[in-house]
Design a protein around this motif. Sequence first.
Motif, PDB file in Angstrom:
ATOM      1  N   VAL A  72       8.864  12.095   1.725  1.00 32.34           N
ATOM      2  CA  VAL A  72      10.511  12.668   2.018  1.00 32.34           C
ATOM      3  C   VAL A  72      10.597  11.650   3.251  1.00 32.34           C
ATOM      4  O   VAL A  72      12.054  11.492   3.219  1.00 32.34           O
ATOM      5  N   THR A  73       9.685  10.878   3.847  1.00 31.35           N
ATOM      6  CA  THR A  73      10.871   9.950   4.832  1.00 31.35           C
ATOM      7  C   THR A  73      10.918   8.581   4.080  1.00 31.35           C
ATOM      8  O   THR A  73      12.376   7.852   4.524  1.00 31.35           O
ATOM      9  N   PHE A  74      10.659   8.502   2.838  1.00 34.89           N
ATOM     10  CA  PHE A  74      11.402   7.275   1.691  1.00 34.89           C
ATOM     11  C   PHE A  74      12.205   7.258   1.457  1.00 34.89           C
ATOM     12  O   PHE A  74      13.349   6.673   1.432  1.00 34.89           O
ATOM     13  N   PHE A  75      12.379   8.576   0.339  1.00 39.24           N
ATOM     14  CA  PHE A  75      13.834   9.060   0.601  1.00 39.24           C
ATOM     15  C   PHE A  75      14.754   9.172   0.631  1.00 39.24           C
ATOM     16  O   PHE A  75      15.908   9.360   0.503  1.00 39.24           O
ATOM     17  N   GLU A  76      14.452  10.413   1.570  1.00 35.67           N
ATOM     18  CA  GLU A  76      15.873  10.027   2.949  1.00 35.67           C
ATOM     19  C   GLU A  76      15.568   8.563   2.897  1.00 35.67           C
ATOM     20  O   GLU A  76      17.190   8.708   3.502  1.00 35.67           O
ATOM     21  N   ALA A  77      15.755   7.671   4.049  1.00 37.01           N
ATOM     22  CA  ALA A  77      15.826   6.369   3.703  1.00 37.01           C
ATOM     23  C   ALA A  77      16.423   5.559   2.762  1.00 37.01           C
ATOM     24  O   ALA A  77      17.404   5.430   2.619  1.00 37.01           O
ATOM     25  N   GLU A  78      16.129   5.632   1.170  1.00 33.54           N
ATOM     26  CA  GLU A  78      16.509   5.996   0.409  1.00 33.54           C
ATOM     27  C   GLU A  78      18.221   6.678  -0.109  1.00 33.54           C
ATOM     28  O   GLU A  78      19.059   5.412  -0.143  1.00 33.54           O
ATOM     29  N   ALA A  79      18.259   7.913  -0.072  1.00 30.52           N
ATOM     30  CA  ALA A  79      19.451   8.426   0.227  1.00 30.52           C
ATOM     31  C   ALA A  79      20.439   7.808   0.897  1.00 30.52           C
ATOM     32  O   ALA A  79      21.623   7.823   1.110  1.00 30.52           O
ATOM     33  N   THR A 118       0.076  14.656   3.826  1.00 26.31           N
ATOM     34  CA  THR A 118       0.556  13.106   4.166  1.00 26.31           C
ATOM     35  C   THR A 118       1.460  12.483   3.314  1.00 26.31           C
ATOM     36  O   THR A 118       2.261  11.531   3.668  1.00 26.31           O
ATOM     37  N   HIS A 119       0.609  12.727   2.041  1.00 24.50           N
ATOM     38  CA  HIS A 119       1.841  11.823   0.458  1.00 24.50           C
ATOM     39  C   HIS A 119       2.859  12.424   0.812  1.00 24.50           C
ATOM     40  O   HIS A 119       4.061  11.832   0.606  1.00 24.50           O
ATOM     41  N   GLN A 127       0.540  -1.429  -0.001  1.00 29.60           N
ATOM     42  CA  GLN A 127      -0.032   0.131  -0.228  1.00 29.60           C
ATOM     43  C   GLN A 127       1.523   0.652   0.314  1.00 29.60           C
ATOM     44  O   GLN A 127       0.670   2.671  -0.645  1.00 29.60           O
ATOM     45  N   GLU A 128       1.841   1.300   0.879  1.00 26.52           N
ATOM     46  CA  GLU A 128       2.903   2.246   1.488  1.00 26.52           C
ATOM     47  C   GLU A 128       3.376   2.405  -0.327  1.00 26.52           C
ATOM     48  O   GLU A 128       3.846   3.957  -1.076  1.00 26.52           O
ATOM     49  N   LEU A 129       4.009   1.664  -0.819  1.00 26.95           N
ATOM     50  CA  LEU A 129       4.223   1.909  -2.449  1.00 26.95           C
ATOM     51  C   LEU A 129       4.054   2.235  -3.142  1.00 26.95           C
ATOM     52  O   LEU A 129       3.597   2.825  -4.243  1.00 26.95           O
ATOM     53  N   LEU A 130       2.320   1.593  -3.221  1.00 26.55           N
ATOM     54  CA  LEU A 130       1.450   2.098  -4.046  1.00 26.55           C
ATOM     55  C   LEU A 130       1.530   3.582  -4.026  1.00 26.55           C
ATOM     56  O   LEU A 130       0.865   3.881  -5.510  1.00 26.55           O
ATOM     57  N   ASN A 131       0.615   4.055  -3.095  1.00 21.44           N
ATOM     58  CA  ASN A 131       0.925   5.648  -2.175  1.00 21.44           C
ATOM     59  C   ASN A 131       2.205   6.362  -3.260  1.00 21.44           C
ATOM     60  O   ASN A 131       1.658   7.695  -3.549  1.00 21.44           O
ATOM     61  N   LEU A 132       3.253   5.639  -2.894  1.00 22.53           N
ATOM     62  CA  LEU A 132       4.359   6.727  -3.560  1.00 22.53           C
ATOM     63  C   LEU A 132       4.433   6.917  -4.893  1.00 22.53           C
ATOM     64  O   LEU A 132       4.793   7.569  -5.021  1.00 22.53           O
ATOM     65  N   TYR A 188      11.468  16.963  -2.363  1.00 18.09           N
ATOM     66  CA  TYR A 188      10.218  16.770  -1.127  1.00 18.09           C
ATOM     67  C   TYR A 188      10.458  17.530   0.083  1.00 18.09           C
ATOM     68  O   TYR A 188       9.949  17.994   0.258  1.00 18.09           O
ATOM     69  N   ARG A 189      11.897  18.088   0.836  1.00 19.62           N
ATOM     70  CA  ARG A 189      11.999  18.258   2.273  1.00 19.62           C
ATOM     71  C   ARG A 189      11.601  19.588   2.235  1.00 19.62           C
ATOM     72  O   ARG A 189      10.437  20.257   3.406  1.00 19.62           O
ATOM     73  N   ARG A 190      12.549  20.554   0.955  1.00 14.92           N
ATOM     74  CA  ARG A 190      11.904  21.349   1.225  1.00 14.92           C
ATOM     75  C   ARG A 190      10.340  21.990   0.697  1.00 14.92           C
ATOM     76  O   ARG A 190       9.664  22.593   1.009  1.00 14.92           O
TER      77      ARG A 190
END
Length: 671
Positions: A268-275, A262-263, A6-11, A236-238
């Motif tokens: 932000v959370t996803f790409f921060e972890a990926e980065a 929320t989106h 579900q999270e991946l679908l939202n992303l 995304y963070r900015r």
Amino acid sequence: MNSDDQELLNLETMLSIPLKKTDPVELYLPLRRLVASKYSENDAQKVESVLETLNKCRRDMVEPRGDLSLPMQRDCLLHYFKCLSMVETLITSISFDADPIIFVWYDAFNPNHQDGVSSQRSAIQLEKAAVIFNLGAICSQIAASCDRTTALGRHLAMEAFKVAANFFFKLWKDFAKDLVSATLDLTFLFVEFLHNLFSAQASELKLREQLNNKDGSYRLREHRCALAFRSVYELYRRAYELIPTDSAARNHVNSFDQTWVTHLYQKVTFFEAEARQRHSSILPKSKRPLPQEYSSRVKSCALDHDAESVTEILVRGICSRKTQLYVIQTQLYVDLILSEYNPFKIMKDGKLVAYPWDMPPPYPTDSAILSSSLSSSSLSDILGLIPLKKTEPLNLYESLRSYFVLKCSESVANRVEGLLQMLHKLRNEMQRDDLSLPLRRDCLILYLKYLCMIEPIFPMNASPNPPIFVWYNAINPQQHSSQHNIHLEKASVLFNLGSLCTHIALSCDFTTIHGFRLATDALNEASRWFSRLTASDSRMASGTIDLSEHYIRMIDFQLPDLKSKFPRPQSDESSSRRYAAYSAYNPMTYELLAYDPSDVTEQFILGYCKAYSMLQELCEGPLVWEVPPCLDLLSEVSPIKIKDGNLVANATLEAPNSALENMSLQETTLQ
């Protein structure tokens, strides 16, 4: 569906925004009355075509037709903005004792049309800002509507989001600070948020393309991807931090869609972890953190030789950084008088004509500016009258189609049929001596554009019948070059474009102001085509002597001397003032630095220059290769269109093209 799915679908979701709404306003009648009273009835007749088109464009914005696609709505907005810029000085000159022109616009995110804001009497800044907003909004909708499950769809979406971000950057930097009483969607903070949002979404799609890129070593690719993930996260963070920290912005977003915040938080959370993970992967082993049970969920899509990827390869051919070196910002008067594809025209008597935005090109041109004889002039002797290069006929369609069938499949060949047909047609047309010089120039420019699309498939080593390009020396026709090298073809086309522009310049009617201006601009354009030739394909063509760098530079060196010998037009005092104003015209920025304020057509042309320059920068980026022109392939007025993933010839242009070919065109080739 589990929570991770579900999270991946939202992303995977990409945000777009609605257009602003406005109330109707009559522009034609008050502006025509103003021109007639301030200047003269004759001046009003000279510009009434622009005023009529301005009115029609705005009416189509207020009451959009149901048959308009998103690209057509974009075309309408672009056309309207140019017309609006042409009359900007006129609108701001309306006195306070006259009937005001009041523009009323509503918040894009408030469908109930509450809290609409009007301009202060005849102020035009709100109108221009709202149109720029809508241009960004329509580009975001084009991007969101693309099929991002295909490489071509992702590429088009990425470019559309880039252009949307550019429009909101312009709105943020140049307009929002002056819109004190604007609706919330036009506030300084909110347009900055939209700029960051669409920049982030474009960068995310660019990241997915980078994951397919296998150029360079493994370490280099990993380093590039780590930087890309970090860049997407920062954007995304900015965007996210601009909303929750401001109560007005947060309330505004929550009023139309509470899921936006929320989106963005998820992104932000996803790409921060990926980065962080990507960054740790490029560190020395001794400095890497402990392994985590986490793998990247940003997946790449390999580009195989299927139908979708071949179309993508051809589109990328016109979008590559190297290809964009051929893009020429043609001179103002060449296009405003002679181009068959420019809907704004200057006629010999100074009349300005604006063809409707939804009228398909080509449009009639005013070849009367060109002189039919140069018997009294020795200008052509300076250059020895550079002839055009000749070529042998070539069935480019059969050769290329056979290649796609052999390399891919029959279905793939069908998907690019329109491009191959147009290439074949343009190659035949560009050699026709019975066409006027302006029409041949347009044909050469289109042919060069579509040559760039097929360049990535060369050399066609797998083809049993590769095309052989045969070109003759323009100066010594006994010498020729026969090659499979596409750079010979492109270099020869560039040479002919430069030569053709010198022919146009020398065939102008120097007794008129417009003829003199056209000749000057045509020589400027010739110089730029020759410069592009020496900077690119001449070095790779290894063809005839006339394509050598030394010979081209010798021609280019003589052009300023030729320009200085142009006879001055025989004109009255007012025309002389206009000529003096034109001498301050900067061809690199399309801007008249000085002009005759007593001439309404000069004011309109000045506005057109500024609008054209600004829109070109926003649609193509500060650097011409940052946002390539592939979005034009979605337009209804492009000779080649992308339709359902196919490259097709635009059928709506066939009728006017056929009619134009059968016309008795004035022959302006120099003898």
